[in-house]
Each structure stands twice: as structure tokens, then as C-alpha cells.
Design a protein around this motif. Sequence first.
Motif, mmCIF file in Angstrom:
data_model
loop_
_atom_site.group_PDB
_atom_site.id
_atom_site.type_symbol
_atom_site.label_atom_id
_atom_site.label_comp_id
_atom_site.label_asym_id
_atom_site.label_seq_id
_atom_site.Cartn_x
_atom_site.Cartn_y
_atom_site.Cartn_z
ATOM 1 N N VAL A 117 26.401 34.797 54.636
ATOM 2 C CA VAL A 117 26.407 33.343 54.807
ATOM 3 C C VAL A 117 27.176 32.968 56.069
ATOM 4 O O VAL A 117 28.258 33.492 56.329
ATOM 5 N N THR A 118 26.586 32.056 56.845
ATOM 6 C CA THR A 118 27.279 31.433 57.969
ATOM 7 C C THR A 118 27.472 29.971 57.626
ATOM 8 O O THR A 118 26.515 29.270 57.297
ATOM 9 N N LEU A 119 28.716 29.529 57.693
ATOM 10 C CA LEU A 119 29.042 28.143 57.372
ATOM 11 C C LEU A 119 28.962 27.312 58.640
ATOM 12 O O LEU A 119 29.572 27.647 59.653
ATOM 13 N N ILE A 120 28.203 26.234 58.590
ATOM 14 C CA ILE A 120 28.062 25.323 59.733
ATOM 15 C C ILE A 120 28.702 23.997 59.349
ATOM 16 O O ILE A 120 28.194 23.289 58.477
ATOM 17 N N GLU A 121 29.814 23.675 59.961
ATOM 18 C CA GLU A 121 30.488 22.419 59.611
ATOM 19 C C GLU A 121 31.255 21.921 60.834
ATOM 20 O O GLU A 121 31.620 22.680 61.722
ATOM 21 N N LEU A 163 21.749 31.308 55.438
ATOM 22 C CA LEU A 163 21.731 32.537 54.650
ATOM 23 C C LEU A 163 20.961 33.630 55.384
ATOM 24 O O LEU A 163 19.807 33.423 55.787
ATOM 25 N N ALA A 164 21.606 34.780 55.571
ATOM 26 C CA ALA A 164 20.968 35.926 56.231
ATOM 27 C C ALA A 164 20.233 36.750 55.179
ATOM 28 O O ALA A 164 20.643 37.867 54.841
ATOM 29 N N VAL A 165 19.154 36.181 54.638
ATOM 30 C CA VAL A 165 18.402 36.856 53.578
ATOM 31 C C VAL A 165 16.908 36.800 53.880
ATOM 32 O O VAL A 165 16.423 35.916 54.572
#
Length: 476
Positions: free
Chosen positions: A390-394, A405-407
Motif C-alpha cells: 500500500v502507498t498512502l497518498i495524503e 494498492l500494488a496488487v
Amino acid sequence: MLTYSFEHMQGKSLYEHLYRCIRQDILSGKLSPGEKLPSKRALARNLGISVVTVEGAYNQLLAEGYCESKPRRGFFVLPVPVSASLVQAVVGEMRSAEDAFQQHKPVIDLTASRMQAADFPFATWSRLMRQTLAGNAEELLAPSPGAGILELRQAIAGHLQSFRGLNVSPEQIVMGAGTEYLYTLLIQFFGRDKKYCLEDPGYERIRQIYRANGADYACIGLDGQGICLPELRAAGAEILHISPSHHFPTGIVMPVSRRYDLLGWVAEQAGRYIIEDDYDSEFRLQGRPIPTLMESDRHDRVIYMNTFSKSLTPTIRISYMVLPPALTEPFRQKMGCYSCTVANFEQYTLARFIGEGYFEKHINRMRTTYRRRREKFMELLQASALREYVTLIEHGSGLHLLLRLAVNMPDKVLQEKLRAAGVRIRALGEYYDGEVPASADHVFVLNYANLEERAMKLALDILGQSLSVGGRFEAL
């Protein structure tokens, strides 16, 4: 003697947990009006906590009007004049949430930013409404000016001066029951034949309002700094609707260079205007609030719009817009036939709430609450098995986050799996009007404002389970 458990505090401090427990007992009727609360020392001794903790909880109850302090006698429960249905709704919501977790049948909605019942200042609001009923009887039954009662517009003008640095007069402010109503007024004022341009992606209801009113509109794409100026020019835009301080849903904060580009564009040609939607400016959680576009406008071409739906609750349905001085009289002449759509009862109560300083206190308290919830979510995410996927963008603002999500799973498939498990979430691609770019794939919008710690944990657990196959993640 009052007895409460401190085993499941959901990330709250001791005093806040105690305050909420006592408040729930007051709202549910377990503690009756006039009943004396235990002394601070006695309650601290019974619960095994410090006197300072009890004092903090009592002071919060005192500040919100749930109890009163009588010198040398102690603290006594005050009557809370809210309807029985409201009390049942508050207590029922708490019990429903508890039952859902106990039965492991969660319904966690990450698609909407709703306020928890415990976060709304019921006692203060009801006390001010009671004062309004007693002190403004004649005014409550008098027709309201089309733009709203003067007292409320004066209170909002004062708030904008202190909080947003906007020096506006009450005559520039127009009240309405929701921003959708105010959008409709502007479309009628400017005309349906004007070319309106909206952000893409964007809040889909805004597009629906323009479409329902028969307006000629186009959706303009964004780059990393906000709306694209070349596309804006190519579309022949005359009225631009944007949210520069915190775009929904991407979270982009428009830099000063792009802001001045847009102010230059709007000043180039007569009849051009910008509608600045500042829908959640109160909840910038890092640093000072971003200056408004209207503050920098020197050509009377920016219309500022805000709502109390985010800062108080959507159910109050009170919004407002600030017209530039040059439009105030033309708007009154053309649109003055419309009555104000906000009830006098709520207008006078909100005027008191703002004017007596309660709104500022509420915002400060909720900013702290939301910051803690955001930090807690990030902490739980880092501690979960998802952290590597997961990369959080905020952007340190607003009440939502983006998760990339890297899925290797189509967004709709994942959404269906989550829905079946009791979690609702929306993909970023759903907010586009035109073609969805590849950069939006596997990005989801997560509204966290109404989540308690255990709901966050459960949502992350369910997300992890939905992403894994045979005990391993479907990584890209």
C-alpha cells in the motif's frame, strides 16, 4: 458509584473515554437530571485513575452543558433538552455499532464522511436553541430575508475574517440549504447558456446539479497542480468551478503559481467567474489554512462557497456563498424573489453558536480528533501485513485519504469481495466523467473521519484477507 471499563478505549485518552461514558449515561437516562455525580476523588479511587483524569472529564461535561458545578456541593447532571428520538438514535447507533463488532458482521462504510454522533455538541446546540426559542420568539416567526438573517451573516463574516483572512460584508453573503441549492441559484443568475467547466475527477453530485439544471458544462482534466489551463481555454470556459485548497477526491492543493494563472485567465475577459468551493478548509491538519483564491482576487471575479456539512453535520443543511461586491446588487435584483431555504430556528441558533465562540472551539476539538484518527490509521496500516503493498497518498488536509494498492486484481473485483465481507469503498476511477487514466488504477478513496480504532483494524484485516489468495498477496 459509577463504574466503567477502560479495556477498550479505541485510542482515546483516559479523560476522553471517561467523559464519553458519563455522557452516554446522561443521554440514555441512566443518570437523571439533578443527580449528583461522585466527587472527583471518590470516582478516581473507585476507578483506579488519577483525580486529574476525572477533573478533565468533568470539565468537558461542564463546558458542553451536561452538568453544572455548585460551590462546595459538587457536580450535578443538567437536563438535556433533546428529543427522545434523538437520544434513542445516539444511543442506538452506539449499541448497533457494538453489536456489529461483537457479532463479527461489520458494515464499515469508507465511502462517506459522516460525523460520529458522539462528536456533535448536542448539549451546547440544544441549549442555544432553547435560548433562541426564549429570546427570539418574534424574529423566529418573521419572514427571513432571501439571503438569510442578518445576525447569521454577520457571524459568518466575522468568522471568515478571523479564520480565512477574508474581509467581507454581511451583504455579500447568501445563505442556502446546502451547496446544491446555491449552485442552482448561480446557474439561474448567470444563465444556462454560459459555458461552465468542472474538475475531472470530481464530486459527481456537482455534475448532476449542472446537468439537472440544463447547464452547458464540460469536465476539465487535472495535472499535479490542479485544473489544466490549456484545456480550460480550449473548452471556451466562462464559469469555472474548482476546489483549490483541497481537491476532492485527489487531495491536490493548488500552488500559488497555478492560482495566479487562473486569476489571470478570469480577468482576461468580461463575464468570466470562478466558483471557489472551500468545502473542508477547516480541517487542514498540518500548518496554517491555505489562503483563499478570493483573498487574492483584485477583479471581483471569485465567488467563495462553503458549508457547515463538514464542520458540523450534513443533516443541518446550511451552506453559504460570498459574492464579490460588484455582483451583490445585480444578484439581489435578479434572484431576490427567492426566499431563504434555511429555517429561522436553525439560522438564529447557528448565529449564536458562531458568535459566542462555540464554533471555533468545536473546530479546534474536531481538528485534534481527526488528526488523531488519521495518525492512528497510518500507525495501524504500518503495523499490518498490507504495509508492503500500500502507498498512502495524503496532503495533510481534509477528511479522506487515497490508498494505492500494488496488487494484481481489477478494482471492481476487489470492491465486490470487500462488499461481501462488509466493507464499502470506492475506486478513484469512479469519480471521473471522462476516460479514466491508468494512473487511477488500484487507487481507492478512504474516508476515515467516522472510524473508531477497532473499525480501522477490522477494515484493514478484511482488506488484507480480500487481497490474499492461499495465504499470499496477489502482488503486481
